[in-house]
Motif scaffolding. Structure first.
Motif, PDB file in Angstrom:
ATOM      1  N   LYS A 204       0.813  -1.227   0.000  1.00 15.37           N
ATOM      2  CA  LYS A 204       0.000   0.000   0.000  1.00 15.37           C
ATOM      3  C   LYS A 204       0.838   1.266   0.000  1.00 15.37           C
ATOM      4  N   ALA A 205       2.011   1.222   0.625  1.00 18.84           N
ATOM      5  CA  ALA A 205       2.788   2.439   0.866  1.00 18.84           C
ATOM      6  C   ALA A 205       3.060   3.253  -0.405  1.00 18.84           C
ATOM      7  N   PRO A 206       3.541   2.651  -1.525  1.00 16.22           N
ATOM      8  CA  PRO A 206       3.764   3.463  -2.728  1.00 16.22           C
ATOM      9  C   PRO A 206       2.475   4.088  -3.278  1.00 16.22           C
ATOM     10  N   ALA A 207       1.358   3.346  -3.189  1.00 17.80           N
ATOM     11  CA  ALA A 207       0.082   3.901  -3.658  1.00 17.80           C
ATOM     12  C   ALA A 207      -0.348   5.063  -2.787  1.00 17.80           C
ATOM     13  N   VAL A 208      -0.113   4.953  -1.477  1.00 14.31           N
ATOM     14  CA  VAL A 208      -0.416   6.057  -0.563  1.00 14.31           C
ATOM     15  C   VAL A 208       0.448   7.265  -0.891  1.00 14.31           C
ATOM     16  N   ALA A 209       1.739   7.030  -1.130  1.00 18.43           N
ATOM     17  CA  ALA A 209       2.649   8.131  -1.459  1.00 18.43           C
ATOM     18  C   ALA A 209       2.199   8.855  -2.722  1.00 18.43           C
ATOM     19  N   ALA A 210       1.765   8.094  -3.722  1.00 18.57           N
ATOM     20  CA  ALA A 210       1.279   8.716  -4.956  1.00 18.57           C
ATOM     21  C   ALA A 210       0.039   9.571  -4.685  1.00 18.57           C
ATOM     22  N   ALA A 211      -0.850   9.072  -3.833  1.00 17.22           N
ATOM     23  CA  ALA A 211      -2.057   9.839  -3.489  1.00 17.22           C
ATOM     24  C   ALA A 211      -1.705  11.097  -2.702  1.00 17.22           C
ATOM     25  N   VAL A 212      -0.687  11.010  -1.835  1.00 16.58           N
ATOM     26  CA  VAL A 212      -0.257  12.183  -1.070  1.00 16.58           C
ATOM     27  C   VAL A 212       0.298  13.249  -2.013  1.00 16.58           C
ATOM     28  N   ARG A 213       1.088  12.838  -3.003  1.00 21.33           N
ATOM     29  CA  ARG A 213       1.617  13.808  -3.966  1.00 21.33           C
ATOM     30  C   ARG A 213       0.479  14.551  -4.667  1.00 21.33           C
ATOM     31  N   GLU A 214      -0.582  13.819  -5.014  1.00 19.47           N
ATOM     32  CA  GLU A 214      -1.733  14.458  -5.655  1.00 19.47           C
ATOM     33  C   GLU A 214      -2.393  15.468  -4.717  1.00 19.47           C
ATOM     34  N   GLU A 215      -2.494  15.106  -3.426  1.00 20.95           N
ATOM     35  CA  GLU A 215      -3.096  16.018  -2.453  1.00 20.95           C
ATOM     36  C   GLU A 215      -2.255  17.290  -2.307  1.00 20.95           C
ATOM     37  N   PHE A 216      -0.932  17.142  -2.265  1.00 23.27           N
ATOM     38  CA  PHE A 216      -0.060  18.308  -2.166  1.00 23.27           C
ATOM     39  C   PHE A 216      -0.187  19.177  -3.419  1.00 23.27           C
ATOM     40  N   ALA A 217      -0.280  18.547  -4.578  1.00 26.24           N
ATOM     41  CA  ALA A 217      -0.447  19.303  -5.826  1.00 26.24           C
ATOM     42  C   ALA A 217      -1.767  20.072  -5.829  1.00 26.24           C
ATOM     43  N   GLY A 218      -2.740  19.535  -5.091  1.00 26.98           N
ATOM     44  CA  GLY A 218      -4.043  20.190  -5.016  1.00 26.98           C
ATOM     45  C   GLY A 218      -4.144  21.245  -3.936  1.00 26.98           C
ATOM     46  N   GLY A 219      -3.065  21.478  -3.169  1.00 30.54           N
ATOM     47  CA  GLY A 219      -3.063  22.562  -2.192  1.00 30.54           C
ATOM     48  C   GLY A 219      -2.969  22.146  -0.734  1.00 30.54           C
TER      49      GLY A 219
END
Length: 355
Positions: A204-219
């Motif tokens: 799960k960890a890499p998928a979570v990291a990818a989702a976190v990057r998207e959240e940071f890109a969104g503000g």
């Protein structure tokens, strides 16, 4: 120690973390409340700690840690008249444990092997009646009562490749896992899911990291990621290093906790806090973030609740959001759904106890 305590007399016996006395099968419950006789018709309490005080106060943030059945020891020992029949209200007598269990819990027989079945709680029933029996027994103060907004809880399904999902499921017996959840048997869960649980977290960890990057890109400004296994924390630390990572786990020296906490609260360049669920679950303020994700979950709702509260306090001006990350269409998702069913029944019983 028990003999020394029994030799004294107290005005009040205050039982901290009283949810640990949730079953008369446990020696600590019997030491505090006494021993059941004839299924609960009688309580042998002459050598019980609760009998040596003028009054008993139970302190806990999770009075029903697993199911409505957890209320029985407290009620049987401290308020037995609440369990007797009330003909005017059509309430039966539930002084005996089995009567209480089957009146307020949905119980199913589950096979633990080819030759053995055990009763397990899979939900609640007659909960309005139980809540009315218990009215006035609790003095409940919620976060909202003291001016703190509680978190919003959500599931966050993660899509991973089919091969990774199959690896996360492994050869675990989903039926046996759900039996252990329903019975509240954490050790059995560890037996069934021990190595697989770590593997699931690493997947799960890499998928979570990818989702976190998207959240940071969104503000999004900051996020707390809660995990269980060191290997999962290592993957997250590597994947998200560019965002400024702080980490607290069992290897963190006590003398460094304060400085790590202050960095998180004051340094805007530190955007990811990796929190090992047990090590960082209490006595730390993480409220500079309003978002917490469970990369891995604990099998104990109490641990999850304590961890969630790290991002809520009087200084939190935003709505706190807690998400439980699950692999879509996997055993991981089924486990969290079953835990949610049990927790819903608990909230129905204690949710309105504002005496």
């Amino acid at each position: 120690m028990r003999a020394a305590l029994l030799a004294q007399k107290f005005d009040r016996v205050i039982l901290d973390e009283s949810h640990y006395a949730k079953s008369f099968d446990a020696k600590r419950t019997c030491a505090v409340y006494g021993d059941l006789d004839a299924g609960g018709s009688h309580l042998l309490n002459k050598r019980a700690l609760a009998a040596i005080g003028e009054g008993v106060w139970c302190l806990t943030g999770t009075p029903l840690p697993h199911s409505p059945a957890d209320a029985y020891p407290m009620l049987r020992a401290l308020a037995p008249m609440r369990l007797v029949a009330d003909q005017a209200k059509s309430w039966p007598d539930v002084t005996k444990y089995q009567d209480f269990l089957h009146r307020y819990c949905v119980v199913r027989m589950k096979a633990t092997s080819r030759f053995r079945k055990i009763p397990v709680v899979v939900g609640g029933r007659n909960l309005d009646e139980l809540r009315e029996r218990m009215a006035g027994f609790f003095l409940l103060r919620t976060q909202e009562d003291v001016g703190i907004r509680p978190p919003v809880y959500e599931l966050l399904p993660l899509m991973v490749p089919d091969a990774a999902r199959r690896a996360a499921d492994g050869d675990a017996d989903l039926s046996a896992v759900l039996v252990a959840i329903d019975a509240g048997k954490t050790r059995d869960l560890e037996m069934h899911l021990g190595p697989l649980r770590r593997q699931t977290g690493v997947i799960k960890a890499p998928a979570v990291a990818a989702a976190v990057r998207e959240e940071f890109a969104g503000g999004l400004d900051k996020i707390v990621l809660a995990y269980w296994h060191r290997e999962v924390g290592d993957v997250l630390a590597d994947e998200l290093a560019e965002f400024g990572v702080l980490r607290l786990d069992g290897s963190t020296p006590a003398a460094e906790r304060g400085s790590i906490e202050q960095q998180w609260l004051t340094d805007k360049s530190k955007r990811v806090f990796l929190a090992q669920i047990v090590a960082a679950g209490e006595a730390i303020d993480l409220s500079s973030a309003a978002v917490l994700w469970f990369v891995e979950a604990s099998f104990t709702p109490k641990d999850m609740k304590q961890m969630s509260l790290r991002i809520t306090n009087h200084t939190q001006t935003r709505q706190a959001v807690v998400r439980v990350c699950v692999i879509e269409n996997s055993i991981d998702e089924a486990i969290q759904a079953r835990l949610l069913m049990l927790w819903t029944a608990i909230r129905e019983v204690i949710g309105d106890q504002n005496a």
